[in-house]
Write a protein that holds these residues in place. Sequence first.
Motif, PDB file in Angstrom:
ATOM      1  N   CYS A 249      -2.652 -24.031 -38.914  1.00 36.45           N
ATOM      2  CA  CYS A 249      -2.428 -25.465 -39.133  1.00 36.45           C
ATOM      3  C   CYS A 249      -0.976 -25.838 -38.847  1.00 36.45           C
TER       4      CYS A 249
ATOM      5  N   VAL B 293      -6.718 -19.588 -45.517  1.00 38.27           N
ATOM      6  CA  VAL B 293      -6.796 -20.930 -44.924  1.00 38.27           C
ATOM      7  C   VAL B 293      -6.867 -21.983 -46.021  1.00 38.27           C
TER       8      VAL B 293
ATOM      9  N   ALA C 114      -1.436 -26.041 -49.570  1.00 42.37           N
ATOM     10  CA  ALA C 114       0.031 -26.116 -49.552  1.00 42.37           C
ATOM     11  C   ALA C 114       0.519 -27.287 -48.707  1.00 42.37           C
ATOM     12  N   ARG C 115      -0.089 -27.505 -47.546  1.00 40.59           N
ATOM     13  CA  ARG C 115       0.458 -28.538 -46.672  1.00 40.59           C
ATOM     14  C   ARG C 115      -0.053 -29.923 -47.048  1.00 40.59           C
TER      15      ARG C 115
ATOM     16  N   PRO D  99      -9.693 -25.463 -38.201  1.00 45.82           N
ATOM     17  CA  PRO D  99      -8.812 -25.536 -39.374  1.00 45.82           C
ATOM     18  C   PRO D  99      -9.011 -26.882 -40.073  1.00 45.82           C
ATOM     19  N   PRO D 100      -8.915 -26.933 -41.374  1.00 48.23           N
ATOM     20  CA  PRO D 100      -9.153 -28.187 -42.103  1.00 48.23           C
ATOM     21  C   PRO D 100      -8.113 -29.244 -41.748  1.00 48.23           C
TER      22      PRO D 100
ATOM     23  N   ARG E 190       8.193 -32.401 -54.178  1.00 45.56           N
ATOM     24  CA  ARG E 190       7.380 -32.232 -52.975  1.00 45.56           C
ATOM     25  C   ARG E 190       6.698 -33.508 -52.520  1.00 45.56           C
TER      26      ARG E 190
ATOM     27  N   TRP F  39      -7.257 -32.779 -53.119  1.00 45.99           N
ATOM     28  CA  TRP F  39      -6.845 -31.752 -54.054  1.00 45.99           C
ATOM     29  C   TRP F  39      -6.293 -32.440 -55.293  1.00 45.99           C
TER      30      TRP F  39
ATOM     31  N   GLN G 137      -4.305 -19.786 -34.222  1.00 50.33           N
ATOM     32  CA  GLN G 137      -5.480 -20.660 -34.283  1.00 50.33           C
ATOM     33  C   GLN G 137      -5.634 -21.351 -35.635  1.00 50.33           C
ATOM     34  N   TRP G 138      -5.381 -20.589 -36.729  1.00 49.50           N
ATOM     35  CA  TRP G 138      -5.749 -21.064 -38.060  1.00 49.50           C
ATOM     36  C   TRP G 138      -4.572 -21.542 -38.912  1.00 49.50           C
TER      37      TRP G 138
ATOM     38  N   VAL H 120       6.777 -25.736 -45.638  1.00 54.75           N
ATOM     39  CA  VAL H 120       5.812 -24.693 -45.959  1.00 54.75           C
ATOM     40  C   VAL H 120       5.938 -23.547 -44.952  1.00 54.75           C
TER      41      VAL H 120
ATOM     42  N   ASP I  56      -4.276 -24.943 -46.509  1.00 56.67           N
ATOM     43  CA  ASP I  56      -4.790 -26.305 -46.612  1.00 56.67           C
ATOM     44  C   ASP I  56      -4.195 -26.990 -47.854  1.00 56.67           C
TER      45      ASP I  56
END
Lengths: 607, 607
Positions: B527, B490, B496-497, A470-471, A499, A560, B524-525, B503, B494
């Motif tokens: 985050c 994903v 959003a967080r 995961p990133p 936010r 981002w 797993q993914w 979130v 990535d």
Amino acid sequence: MILKRWLVGDPLKTAQAANERLSKTIALAVFSSNAISSVAYATEEILLVLILAGSAALAWSIPVSLAILFLVIVLTISYRQIIYEYPEGGGAYIVARSNLGDMPALIAAAALMIDYVLTVAVSVAAGVAAITSAVPSLYAHRATLGLTAILFIVVVNLRGVRESGKFFAIPTYSAIGALGLLVLIGTVQSLIGFVPAGLSESTPSIPAGVESLTLFLILRSFAAGCAAVTGMEVISNGVKAFRHPESKNAATTMIWMSGILASLFMGISWLAYHYGITAKEHETVVSQLARLTFGTGVVYYTIQVGTMLLLVLAANSAFAGFPHLSSILARDGFMPHQMATFGDRLVFSNGIIILGFFACLLLVLFRGDTHALIPLYAIGVFVSFTLSQAGMVRRWLIKKGHHWRKKLIVNGVGAVATGIATIIIASTKFMQGAWIVFLLVAVLIMMFRGIRSHYQAVAEQVALSRDARPPRPRRNLVLIPIGAVNKAVVRAVDYARSRGGEVRAVLIDVDKEETALVEIKWAQWGCGVPLVVLPSPYRSILRALLGYVEENLNKDPDCWITVVLPEILPARWWQNILHNQRALLLKASLLFKDRVILTDVPFHLTR
Amino acid sequence: MILKRWLVGDPLKTAQAANERLSKTIALAVFSSNAISSVAYATEEILLVLILAGSAALAWSIPVSLAILFLVIVLTISYRQIIYEYPEGGGAYIVARSNLGDMPALIAAAALMIDYVLTVAVSVAAGVAAITSAVPSLYAHRATLGLTAILFIVVVNLRGVRESGKFFAIPTYSAIGALGLLVLIGTVQSLIGFVPAGLSESTPSIPAGVESLTLFLILRSFAAGCAAVTGMEVISNGVKAFRHPESKNAATTMIWMSGILASLFMGISWLAYHYGITAKEHETVVSQLARLTFGTGVVYYTIQVGTMLLLVLAANSAFAGFPHLSSILARDGFMPHQMATFGDRLVFSNGIIILGFFACLLLVLFRGDTHALIPLYAIGVFVSFTLSQAGMVRRWLIKKGHHWRKKLIVNGVGAVATGIATIIIASTKFMQGAWIVFLLVAVLIMMFRGIRSHYQAVAEQVALSRDARPPRPRRNLVLIPIGAVNKAVVRAVDYARSRGGEVRAVLIDVDKEETALVEIKWAQWGCGVPLVVLPSPYRSILRALLGYVEENLNKDPDCWITVVLPEILPARWWQNILHNQRALLLKASLLFKDRVILTDVPFHLTR
């Protein structure tokens, strides 16, 4: 929305789905109208071909009808086996796919789809012909009447399965009763040698033959008459819609349906032969028979209206089959995913609408004429018959099991019989329009495969690889492009800073005075968000803004960038041309920047 | 984009704007073609009216032309005063607005806008007539030729002011030269009593009169001839485009323009009278004169082509004026704001495109016929002449200053003369089409006022009240609706967080197995983002999601809810029908929820 609710009723919960099951009586009405209604035109189509060889050739209508009767019997026995073997619904596509592979399945699916559309068009056209036979002044309005009928069926179907079923049971049984009465009385009269009053008038109008009576002509009349068999597969597609025990109920209903179909078809063929009736342009064979038997009175009109209703219901049965097939194809990835989703009323709204559209198109293109549509009809059905019987043969060979040899022989006979019929239909009708069907089958198969390969490509592209991680969290720079300080901007700032993260407002300096004014106002309303003023050498706000975004992306290619856009949404749609041209351009320019995400914060005007 | 660049050239910086100024020679070509080109049809229009009273009435063309000459002289002197008084550009709208108020200004603006469109249509139609006079076989293709010409001018104008100017100088001067030669040689010949060879043939074709020679008919011919004066205001609108000293250069150019216009117009009227020429359907008066004077040879064709080019350039001058006027109106809030922004090439692209569109429309509606368009023409110009002269009169009365009495008299004479002409034009042409112009003026004024009152309503609605405070920080709940776990999802997580805050991913449970699978993958993914699984009693993903959003809004009506939507963007546009139907519905449903903001996180497919 209110109109939609009124037209299609309230949505139903999943739990209600079980209650949507059909009793045998209702199911016979819903599923059999397609097969039985074809008696309204099948005999006529046989006679239309034979008359080309003169009135003497009409005698051939009896052996031709018997050949078709044989098909009906073979198909009934074969399909009962399919119904028991595929209680979840055993359409040709499913049977072919599970036993023969993708390509035969897609051929069956494409052929069936085309035939569903044709069923609607042919049935509605024939139903309208039943009415215009009784009321000749309506003949000029055939197409309009047909389109109205289709629209009506579409709306009824969008209301859901069970309501449609109830809605259709009474007319179906009335029509079967009326046609049954015609065949019964007519046959009794013919056996006791009674000669109707009107008969002598019509005799001299029979023309001399223009073709000689060849084997090809007889085969052609058989091919035309095969329209009678269309619709026999409908029950096997819809086993799931029956009440428990589904397969047994469906199989029983199948016997009933075939019995009714066979008696009415043979009865009408016999009567037409017995009275020497031929097809006329403005009056159907059934209408002529009914007039001869009962005179132009209440019974006659009941038969015509009943026939029309039965044909409309036949069209309706395609509206159950087509969306069902589409949804199965959609689940296998051969049709757009949205076709697989249930509509509000537990029916597949998308499929219903598409089928209605194409049927209308066909009706308009062929000017609502049954005879013009017939050469395209039945091929699809027979292709799918053959493929599903062949599939069953392969199934027994591999699966074996209880009485498998007997079952193999039944489906084997079915496969050979329908296979021969398919070849006859295809070869005799090819030049008259059947080639269109073959072309469309090819096009549809290409479409199915194209759609699936697209979805596969998408799946590969979005698939997560096992070894990837995961990133990790990244930075997010939030930019708010502003041109003034007003409620819309303050709202966007309020949203952006709710936010956290690095938020900046961006002002493009196109007018020094204006800029100074905005800076002063910002001190009061900016909520502490820093204001970046950018020069604009090209006087293009867009260009300056994109430049700044690029600059920040270059500094940290991993971050981002969120562009929060205060957007004023007018109260009336036409006012949009007075707003947001710039926002639209900005959105278009940012769409393909990978790490830039745009968020509109709409400010709704009230007047 | 590449096509656009190739067609309209590269963008220019603001600093380059000063260099876009025009020399007097170029300015004369750009601004005078409108006025001068009208000599190609003005005389013909006078004769067309007079001939109704028979050939004897044609003698009246000389006094009528003299009356028009008087108007030219009066307007030249009056407009020189406007040019000096309004160095920033003194169009009728600006002069009327600063001296007479909003309503007269809007009347002038509406009248001028309509006349700009008519200038393009009339000039192009007359230009095409010049060509079809020389090559009669092209007569059937008038409309196509006209539309092509307009398209050509639109493209040239989108390339920018100076390039257009250069582009047009040579043909303008060639055309003026050619027409000047015609008038010169013709006049000399007429004075020495030379009789051209072709003259005798055309004499007998003059028809007898169908109307009697009334004052009304003479006034009508004057009204028709007033088309000659159109375009004289163009220079006063464009003073800013001249090199320093702008007003002086513009005033000098004005004299030159009027001189050329007056000589050519009077020359052609004299020659037409002298040779007894009348208007023919397939050949213009100028073409007949040129044939008589030079025979159908090289000189003749040069004159016809030159005339055509001059008329095309006249149409071009409207393409400078119309967008300019639109942008001034837009700055005052009477036209959409985007009309006020500079295009890429320092010209007002939007206005150019709109003008081109309406001119084409007019050309198609009136089938490319000059005579059919003429009754609509000139009224608008004269209304604006009168309003701007009246505005100047009021200005001198209030402002006074140097020599104000002399200036007052000049503009006073101008106001009275143009006022009388306006009344004559309006009353004689009213029934033949002028009423359309009055109707359109009313419609345009309503539009101008509607647009302004909308912008004012918007300004009031977004205005920040003095006593209000900036909002306090709020909570922001971020929801990510997911249906599966893949790269697109994903990516959205990535994103959003990356900004912190609360979130949550939201999964709608439509299929137990599928849901369990997603939950495993999420571990797993995800985050660490929590996954909320929602039941869906109605099997509608949209409904369940909206319900959850509502629920959270009800808990804390003050918080923001951000819906981060992972969206798969196909590589080809047609693939869109295979995707995102649900996203579209979601967007539509959330648009009008005040505290819910939607953010698309696009995932771009590459194949």
